[in-house]
Design a protein around this motif. Sequence first.
Motif, mmCIF file in Angstrom:
data_model
loop_
_atom_site.group_PDB
_atom_site.id
_atom_site.type_symbol
_atom_site.label_atom_id
_atom_site.label_comp_id
_atom_site.label_asym_id
_atom_site.label_seq_id
_atom_site.Cartn_x
_atom_site.Cartn_y
_atom_site.Cartn_z
ATOM 1 N N VAL A 91 -44.869 19.109 18.150
ATOM 2 C CA VAL A 91 -45.087 17.634 18.532
ATOM 3 C C VAL A 91 -45.467 16.884 16.982
ATOM 4 O O VAL A 91 -44.735 16.090 16.842
ATOM 5 N N ASP A 92 -46.121 17.551 16.544
ATOM 6 C CA ASP A 92 -46.578 16.637 15.094
ATOM 7 C C ASP A 92 -45.408 16.705 13.968
ATOM 8 O O ASP A 92 -45.310 16.009 13.145
ATOM 9 N N LEU A 93 -44.357 17.476 14.274
ATOM 10 C CA LEU A 93 -43.237 17.393 13.449
ATOM 11 C C LEU A 93 -42.403 16.073 13.634
ATOM 12 O O LEU A 93 -41.839 15.441 12.432
ATOM 13 N N ALA A 94 -42.638 15.411 14.705
ATOM 14 C CA ALA A 94 -41.941 14.205 15.047
ATOM 15 C C ALA A 94 -42.746 12.953 14.326
ATOM 16 O O ALA A 94 -42.266 11.847 14.225
ATOM 17 N N GLN A 95 -44.127 13.387 13.922
ATOM 18 C CA GLN A 95 -44.972 12.075 13.545
ATOM 19 C C GLN A 95 -44.406 11.625 12.371
ATOM 20 O O GLN A 95 -44.124 12.257 11.434
ATOM 21 N N GLY A 96 -44.566 10.277 12.194
ATOM 22 C CA GLY A 96 -44.112 9.551 11.037
ATOM 23 C C GLY A 96 -42.547 9.126 11.067
ATOM 24 O O GLY A 96 -42.377 8.439 10.306
ATOM 25 N N VAL A 97 -41.791 9.684 12.189
ATOM 26 C CA VAL A 97 -40.493 9.229 12.320
ATOM 27 C C VAL A 97 -40.304 8.103 12.724
ATOM 28 O O VAL A 97 -40.993 7.369 13.752
ATOM 29 N N THR A 98 -39.681 7.186 12.200
ATOM 30 C CA THR A 98 -39.493 5.698 12.634
ATOM 31 C C THR A 98 -38.007 5.423 12.771
ATOM 32 O O THR A 98 -37.431 5.287 11.711
ATOM 33 N N ILE A 99 -37.494 5.063 13.942
ATOM 34 C CA ILE A 99 -36.128 4.815 14.028
ATOM 35 C C ILE A 99 -36.118 3.554 15.068
ATOM 36 O O ILE A 99 -36.585 3.705 16.233
ATOM 37 N N GLN A 100 -35.531 2.620 14.709
ATOM 38 C CA GLN A 100 -35.398 1.280 15.508
ATOM 39 C C GLN A 100 -34.361 1.463 16.310
ATOM 40 O O GLN A 100 -32.954 1.418 15.733
ATOM 41 N N TYR A 134 -33.805 12.823 21.779
ATOM 42 C CA TYR A 134 -34.709 11.919 22.027
ATOM 43 C C TYR A 134 -36.088 12.647 21.693
ATOM 44 O O TYR A 134 -36.213 13.832 21.669
ATOM 45 N N ALA A 135 -37.335 11.978 21.451
ATOM 46 C CA ALA A 135 -38.622 12.279 21.094
ATOM 47 C C ALA A 135 -39.728 11.529 21.662
ATOM 48 O O ALA A 135 -39.372 10.404 21.917
ATOM 49 N N PHE A 136 -40.669 12.071 21.678
ATOM 50 C CA PHE A 136 -41.882 11.280 21.694
ATOM 51 C C PHE A 136 -42.456 11.319 20.468
ATOM 52 O O PHE A 136 -42.772 12.361 19.881
ATOM 53 N N VAL A 137 -42.934 10.198 19.938
ATOM 54 C CA VAL A 137 -43.575 10.206 18.564
ATOM 55 C C VAL A 137 -44.842 9.761 18.628
ATOM 56 O O VAL A 137 -45.085 8.578 18.716
ATOM 57 N N PRO A 138 -45.915 10.375 18.445
ATOM 58 C CA PRO A 138 -47.196 10.157 18.488
ATOM 59 C C PRO A 138 -47.422 9.279 17.306
ATOM 60 O O PRO A 138 -46.949 9.512 16.474
ATOM 61 N N PRO A 139 -48.501 8.372 17.625
ATOM 62 C CA PRO A 139 -48.907 7.484 16.529
ATOM 63 C C PRO A 139 -49.553 8.228 15.355
ATOM 64 O O PRO A 139 -49.662 7.637 14.142
ATOM 65 N N ASP A 140 -50.098 9.343 15.744
ATOM 66 C CA ASP A 140 -50.794 10.204 14.465
ATOM 67 C C ASP A 140 -50.666 11.634 14.763
ATOM 68 O O ASP A 140 -49.863 11.862 16.127
ATOM 69 N N THR A 141 -51.486 12.515 14.268
ATOM 70 C CA THR A 141 -51.081 13.797 14.678
ATOM 71 C C THR A 141 -51.737 14.047 16.113
ATOM 72 O O THR A 141 -52.608 13.255 16.445
ATOM 73 N N ILE A 142 -51.229 15.090 16.780
ATOM 74 C CA ILE A 142 -51.847 15.261 18.212
ATOM 75 C C ILE A 142 -53.258 15.792 18.232
ATOM 76 O O ILE A 142 -54.048 15.095 19.044
#
Length: 152
Positions: A15-24, A86-94
């Motif tokens: 899950v942490d791999l998605a952290q920091g990804v920002t796509i509008q 598609y992904a769930f992107v946490p606001p920070d690390t899990i």
Amino acid sequence: MSVKQVVRQHYQAVVDLAQGVTIQVPSEGWIRTVRKALGMSGAQLARRMGVTRARIAQAEQAELEGGITLKSMQATAEAMGCRFVYAFVPPDTIEKVILAQARKRAEAIVATAGKHMALEDQAVTGSRNGQEVIRLTNELIHDMPPDFWQDK
């Protein structure tokens, strides 16, 4: 470290791999935006998918309203030569999300205990409360009781 904790750490790393990804999401939605970027008409996309032009318009509208299925998004993306992701992107690390929840729960437990102790004229000092919050936070992270994610 238990097997359960090792498995949880593996999932956290994924899950942490998605952290920091920002796509509008484009204002017109992905389907219409990609279709237009490709220079593809709705009728052309419909032919590629074996559906009617009206179905493409419905899909584009459903995407904007949040009512389209993942299966439809995937099929549409493939018809346009794209890959649907598609992904769930946490606001920070899990780990930090878990820490925040554990701290929230620990603070609630300490506050409740503090009220009861104050009623019995046994109030605890602020520094002792802080130490107890830290201790309980660590305990909650380690044990993760079944009601860990229930906000009380």
